[in-house]
Design a protein around this motif. Structure first.
Motif, mmCIF file in Angstrom:
data_model
loop_
_atom_site.group_PDB
_atom_site.id
_atom_site.type_symbol
_atom_site.label_atom_id
_atom_site.label_comp_id
_atom_site.label_asym_id
_atom_site.label_seq_id
_atom_site.Cartn_x
_atom_site.Cartn_y
_atom_site.Cartn_z
ATOM 1 N N LEU A 12 -31.718 -3.874 -17.696
ATOM 2 C CA LEU A 12 -30.906 -2.916 -18.423
ATOM 3 C C LEU A 12 -29.504 -2.859 -17.830
ATOM 4 C CD1 LEU A 12 -33.364 0.112 -18.932
ATOM 5 C CD2 LEU A 12 -32.971 -1.865 -20.417
ATOM 6 N N ASN A 13 -28.521 -3.044 -18.671
ATOM 7 C CA ASN A 13 -27.132 -2.953 -18.240
ATOM 8 C C ASN A 13 -26.321 -2.302 -19.353
ATOM 9 O OD1 ASN A 13 -26.756 -4.542 -15.552
ATOM 10 N ND2 ASN A 13 -28.053 -5.877 -16.799
ATOM 11 N N GLY A 14 -25.613 -1.230 -19.016
ATOM 12 C CA GLY A 14 -24.813 -0.566 -20.031
ATOM 13 C C GLY A 14 -24.730 0.923 -19.800
ATOM 14 N N GLY A 252 -31.165 -3.851 -12.981
ATOM 15 C CA GLY A 252 -29.862 -3.852 -13.619
ATOM 16 C C GLY A 252 -29.064 -2.637 -13.197
ATOM 17 N N GLU A 253 -28.095 -2.259 -14.032
ATOM 18 C CA GLU A 253 -27.217 -1.127 -13.719
ATOM 19 C C GLU A 253 -26.919 -0.342 -14.982
ATOM 20 O OE1 GLU A 253 -22.758 -0.269 -11.818
ATOM 21 O OE2 GLU A 253 -23.812 -2.158 -11.404
ATOM 22 N N VAL A 254 -27.257 0.945 -14.983
ATOM 23 C CA VAL A 254 -27.073 1.794 -16.160
ATOM 24 C C VAL A 254 -26.300 3.045 -15.765
ATOM 25 C CG1 VAL A 254 -28.233 3.167 -17.934
ATOM 26 C CG2 VAL A 254 -29.194 0.961 -17.243
ATOM 27 N N ALA A 413 -29.332 -0.678 -26.653
ATOM 28 C CA ALA A 413 -27.909 -0.869 -26.367
ATOM 29 C C ALA A 413 -27.679 -1.386 -24.956
ATOM 30 C CB ALA A 413 -27.159 0.445 -26.574
ATOM 31 N N CYS A 414 -28.684 -1.230 -24.086
ATOM 32 C CA CYS A 414 -28.568 -1.707 -22.705
ATOM 33 C C CYS A 414 -29.330 -3.013 -22.481
ATOM 34 C CB CYS A 414 -29.075 -0.641 -21.735
ATOM 35 S SG CYS A 414 -28.030 0.823 -21.671
ATOM 36 N N GLY A 415 -29.801 -3.621 -23.569
ATOM 37 C CA GLY A 415 -30.428 -4.934 -23.451
ATOM 38 C C GLY A 415 -31.933 -4.961 -23.537
ATOM 39 N N ALA A 416 -32.573 -3.795 -23.674
ATOM 40 C CA ALA A 416 -34.032 -3.783 -23.784
ATOM 41 C C ALA A 416 -34.459 -4.377 -25.121
ATOM 42 C CB ALA A 416 -34.559 -2.359 -23.660
ATOM 43 N N GLN A 417 -35.574 -5.095 -25.095
ATOM 44 C CA GLN A 417 -36.145 -5.631 -26.329
ATOM 45 C C GLN A 417 -37.215 -4.648 -26.804
ATOM 46 O OE1 GLN A 417 -36.937 -9.941 -26.460
ATOM 47 N NE2 GLN A 417 -36.086 -10.071 -24.383
ATOM 48 N N VAL A 418 -36.776 -3.662 -27.568
ATOM 49 C CA VAL A 418 -37.666 -2.596 -28.016
ATOM 50 C C VAL A 418 -37.418 -2.327 -29.490
ATOM 51 C CG1 VAL A 418 -35.986 -0.887 -27.179
ATOM 52 C CG2 VAL A 418 -38.335 -0.181 -27.630
ATOM 53 N N ARG A 419 -38.490 -2.174 -30.232
ATOM 54 C CA ARG A 419 -38.357 -1.926 -31.672
ATOM 55 C C ARG A 419 -39.499 -1.034 -32.136
ATOM 56 N NH1 ARG A 419 -41.172 -6.536 -30.954
ATOM 57 N NH2 ARG A 419 -42.709 -7.165 -32.530
ATOM 58 N N ARG A 420 -39.244 -0.330 -33.214
ATOM 59 C CA ARG A 420 -40.243 0.559 -33.803
ATOM 60 C C ARG A 420 -40.953 -0.165 -34.950
ATOM 61 N NH1 ARG A 420 -40.949 6.564 -34.509
ATOM 62 N NH2 ARG A 420 -39.582 6.613 -32.687
ATOM 63 N N LEU A 421 -42.271 -0.040 -34.961
ATOM 64 C CA LEU A 421 -43.083 -0.589 -36.039
ATOM 65 C C LEU A 421 -43.620 0.567 -36.869
ATOM 66 C CD1 LEU A 421 -45.175 -3.201 -34.004
ATOM 67 C CD2 LEU A 421 -43.056 -3.604 -35.281
ATOM 68 N N LYS A 422 -43.428 0.506 -38.176
ATOM 69 C CA LYS A 422 -43.981 1.534 -39.039
ATOM 70 C C LYS A 422 -45.494 1.400 -39.082
ATOM 71 C CE LYS A 422 -41.309 0.469 -42.561
ATOM 72 N NZ LYS A 422 -40.633 0.529 -43.877
ATOM 73 N N GLY A 423 -46.147 2.373 -39.665
ATOM 74 C CA GLY A 423 -47.599 2.401 -39.670
ATOM 75 C C GLY A 423 -48.242 1.149 -40.217
#
Length: 431
Positions: A12-14, A252-254, A413-423
């Motif tokens: 994570l950077n940002g 990283g640096e946040v 926004a800080c580089g994480a690979q994260v997403r929301r999946l609907k039901g």
């Protein structure tokens, strides 16, 4: 039912802006019942919990208008008249803190009927201290078929209330009622969390006379009426601490902005002890972690200014990768280790005996399907997923939506690979 998918391994950077505090915002919203003039709250978070309370307040007679201001979300609440003193179970059950409308209704109209909030997954959390405080102020309390019937036809009277434990909810509730009581009220052994001082600041801006909030003794000089005001919600210290731990977990640096480092000093001390670099600045703090493994740390949750129970699950996730054994003692809620089996699914080595967890650090976590059990436990699984090999999918994330605003966007926004999946498994669009 939505899920969150995380592919671990990205540092994570940002920069992450911190939202207004959920635990303060919902009590400030309840304060709007105390006056017939508008209360404008700025720096308001947009969360499931604030929406739930907004619906309840509208039922009671409030007009609730949301807007976007220069400093983020704003909510304008105007309760010209209490049209109903009845808070039904179907609304109160959705959020425990909505029980705190009882005191303001009683103070302003002399009567209220409010559903008991029921149980909680992280502990019994009875409301007896709330009711005893209101009784001390002169209210007559009757319990019948799951509802609290409260009456004070001649108004509330000031009193000395000595709490047997530091109860945040009961202290807030007593403050909300006592500001319109006849005479002086003293709250002894009061909770001292920053949210108490924030509530007092707002009440004083509305014309109340509260001093000592944020200490163990609070003095309240009752007034006959309150007026409208504008108040900025304090930064969310739990969100601040959560993203600080997330940065330490992923590396990283946040830089965390729009917050205050002193709100989480107990956490900062433990992060530094674990080998994380933390620097505070005027509008927040910066968290940086290098390549070395974390050092094990011993923590024990305690009322403020001790280590917050709402950050225990997140810190436990961090310690799963420490080089050695960490000890975590939970003293506030009896069921707040329910995230342990889920962290175990990711490869964590944790054993629990009573209120103590021993966390033996492992070289790496591995992604898996996990289930959120409550608000703070759910975000601990997201934090663990940031560092786990492969993909982690967190189910039942409606818990997250109660307390974290735009979590995927802020981490992404800080580089994480994260997403929301609907039901249905389809990736949700980011608004």
């Amino acid at each position: 039912m939505d899920r969150i998918a995380i592919v671990g391994g990205a540092k994570l950077n940002g920069q992450i802006p911190i939202s207004g505090a959920k635990n303060s915002a919902i009590k400030l919203m309840a304060a709007s019942l105390l006056t017939d003039e508008p209360l404008r709250l700025t720096n308001m978070p947009r969360l499931a919990d604030t929406r739930f309370l907004g619906k309840l307040l509208q039922r009671l007679g409030a007009e609730v208008v949301e807007a976007e201001g220069p400093d983020g979300g704003e909510t304008l609440l105007t309760t010209r008249e209490i049209v109903s003193g009845f808070a039904p179970y179907d609304l109160v059950r959705q959020m425990r803190a909505s029980f705190n409308v009882l005191g303001p209704l009683l103070a302003r109209t002399g009567q209220a009927k409010v559903s008991l909030p029921g149980g909680c997954t992280i502990g019994a959390r009875p409301v007896d201290l709330h009711l005893k405080a209101l009784e001390a102020l002169g209210a007559r309390i009757d319990l019948h078929e799951g509802y609290v019937y409260a009456q004070a036809p001649r108004g509330l009277k000031g009193a000395v209330i000595n709490f047997p434990i530091n109860s945040v909810g009961a202290t807030e509730h007593a403050m909300l009622a006592a500001v319109l009581a006849d005479g002086d009220t003293v709250l002894e052994n009061a909770a001292a969390e920053p949210e108490l001082a924030d509530l007092a600041e707002c009440l004083n801006a509305m014309g109340a006379k509260v001093s000592g909030a944020g200490t163990r003794t609070v003095h309240i000089q009752g007034v006959s009426r309150l007026h409208g005001a504008t108040h900025s919600v304090i930064p969310d210290r739990i969100e601040t601490g959560t993203y600080a731990v997330a940065a330490a977990m992923a590396g990283g640096e946040v830089r965390l902005t729009r917050t205050r480092g002193h709100l989480i000093q107990s956490l900062i001390d433990k992060l530094i002890e674990a080998g994380v670099e933390v620097t505070t600045h005027d509008d927040g703090l910066t968290v940086k972690r290098g390549p070395d493994r974390l050092r094990p740390v011993e923590i024990e949750t305690a009322p403020h200014p001790g280590f917050a129970t709402d950050l225990q699950a997140q810190f436990m996730a961090l310690m799963t990768l420490a080089d050695g054994e960490s000890i975590i003692r939970e003293t506030i809620f009896e069921n707040r280790f329910m995230h342990v089996p889920e962290l175990g699914r990711l490869g964590a080595d944790i054993s629990v005996q009573g209120g103590e967890a021993r966390v033996r650090g492992v070289e790496a976590l591995t992604g898996a399907q996990v289930m959120a059990t409550d608000l703070r436990a759910s975000v601990s699984l997201v934090i663990a997923g940031l560092a786990a090999r492969g993909e982690t999918i967190v189910n039942r994330v409606y818990h997250l939506d109660r307390g974290f605003e735009r979590l995927e966007e802020k981490l992404g926004a800080c580089g994480a690979q994260v997403r929301r999946l609907k039901g249905d498994g389809v990736e949700a669009e980011v608004e």
